[in-house]
Design an enzyme around this catalytic site. Structure first.
Site, PDB file in Angstrom:
ATOM      1  N   HIS A 174      29.099  63.107  47.310  1.00 19.35           N
ATOM      2  CA  HIS A 174      29.867  62.847  48.532  1.00 19.35           C
ATOM      3  C   HIS A 174      31.263  62.314  48.203  1.00 19.35           C
ATOM      4  O   HIS A 174      31.497  61.102  48.228  1.00 19.35           O
ATOM      5  CB  HIS A 174      29.122  61.842  49.411  1.00 19.35           C
ATOM      6  CG  HIS A 174      27.913  62.408  50.074  1.00 19.35           C
ATOM      7  ND1 HIS A 174      27.943  62.959  51.331  1.00 19.35           N
ATOM      8  CD2 HIS A 174      26.641  62.544  49.627  1.00 19.35           C
ATOM      9  CE1 HIS A 174      26.730  63.394  51.657  1.00 19.35           C
ATOM     10  NE2 HIS A 174      25.930  63.158  50.638  1.00 19.35           N
ATOM     11  N   CYS A 182      27.289  68.369  49.541  1.00 18.09           N
ATOM     12  CA  CYS A 182      25.872  68.045  49.629  1.00 18.09           C
ATOM     13  C   CYS A 182      25.073  69.165  50.305  1.00 18.09           C
ATOM     14  O   CYS A 182      24.819  70.183  49.681  1.00 18.09           O
ATOM     15  CB  CYS A 182      25.672  66.697  50.327  1.00 18.09           C
ATOM     16  SG  CYS A 182      24.046  65.968  49.982  1.00 18.09           S
ATOM     17  N   GLU A 205      33.785  62.441  50.046  1.00 18.96           N
ATOM     18  CA  GLU A 205      34.429  61.921  51.268  1.00 18.96           C
ATOM     19  C   GLU A 205      34.258  60.411  51.406  1.00 18.96           C
ATOM     20  O   GLU A 205      35.004  59.764  52.149  1.00 18.96           O
ATOM     21  CB  GLU A 205      33.885  62.635  52.504  1.00 18.96           C
ATOM     22  CG  GLU A 205      32.582  62.120  53.063  1.00 18.96           C
ATOM     23  CD  GLU A 205      31.351  62.477  52.239  1.00 18.96           C
ATOM     24  OE1 GLU A 205      30.248  61.949  52.534  1.00 18.96           O
ATOM     25  OE2 GLU A 205      31.463  63.276  51.282  1.00 18.96           O
TER      26      GLU A 205
END
Length: 257
Positions: A224, A116, A226
């Site tokens: 994202h 990001c 994660e």
């Protein structure tokens, strides 16, 4: 996974945020957990204190670098623009560290994963520019998250992306299309020198890039991965590929028995 005597160390530059009028250096919990659990590495937060840091000393202990997302934007002065919306947060201290760190890390052959804001930092570090408000650009969609809803809805899958056939990312996830979340207001306008697009959103916005001449693993993504990484096989594949690259660097640097 590549076996080593110890876990590789992944440096994670911190955001600088005010708490009770004092600056604090912070990193989101989800990034630390993803590095530890999905990449199998040891996350090490480094402060964004500019010239007080010895970059060479940091690289000497680094087996990888993760650039995280953030609510703040890269200051547009780094790509020769004025601030478009003064209400949006900036983080010049982080800029001062990461824009330099990206370049020296690539030269030092340190694996790099950028997410990001980190994705945008990579582009700017190599001379690229950003749209400061993607939703105001003709032909592009609104890529921002939905406000005033639960975090699970904000990070839910939002749209598909098309991966470049035979590209690095396509090989990592084993597909030429995947569905991702979307929580960004800025995006890549002019691609930086030596950067190669790895994926595109349906409206043509670049969603992933790599550094063409980098000798170590380098991947930057706009979404994202994660987020709940252990529940998404494609997100997990990205972190495992990064972790393997970090273990390879560690193995090469470890003294022989």
């Amino acid at each position: 996974m590549i076996a080593t005597k110890r876990k590789p160390v992944v440096l994670i530059p911190a955001d600088v945020k005010p708490l009770d009028e004092h600056p604090f250096h912070v990193v989101g919990h989800k990034y630390l957990v993803a590095v530890a659990e999905a990449a199998g590495a040891l996350p090490l937060v480094i402060p964004s204190i500019g010239d007080l840091l010895d970059i060479d000393a940091l690289l000497a202990i680094a087996d990888g670098i993760l650039l995280t997302g953030s609510v703040s934007n890269v200051h547009p002065s780094h790509f020769d623009q004025e601030v478009h919306n003064s209400a949006l947060p900036l983080d010049p201290a982080r800029d001062a560290l990461t824009l330099k760190l990206v370049q020296v890390a690539v030269k030092a052959e340190v694996p790099l994963l950028a997410i990001c804001r980190g994705f945008q930092e990579v582009n700017v570090a190599f001379g690229g520019s950003l749209y400061q408000a993607v939703h105001e650009v003709s032909g592009l969609k609104d890529h921002r998250e939905i406000r005033n809803v639960s975090i699970d809805i904000q990070y839910a899958q939002a749209h598909h992306i098309d991966l470049v056939a035979d590209g690095q990312l396509a090989k990592i996830v084993g597909a030429t299309q995947m569905t991702v979340n979307s929580l960004h207001g800025q995006g890549v306008d002019r691609l930086g020198d030596g950067l190669v697009a790895e994926a595109y959103a349906p409206d043509g916005l670049v969603e992933a890039i790599r550094i063409e001449k980098a000798k170590a693993f380098t991947l930057a993504v706009q979404w994202h991965p994660e987020w709940k990484v252990m529940e998404n096989s494609q997100y997990l594949a990205i972190f495992r590929a990064f972790g393997d690259a970090c273990r390879l660097r560690l193995r090469r640097r470890e003294p022989p028995d």
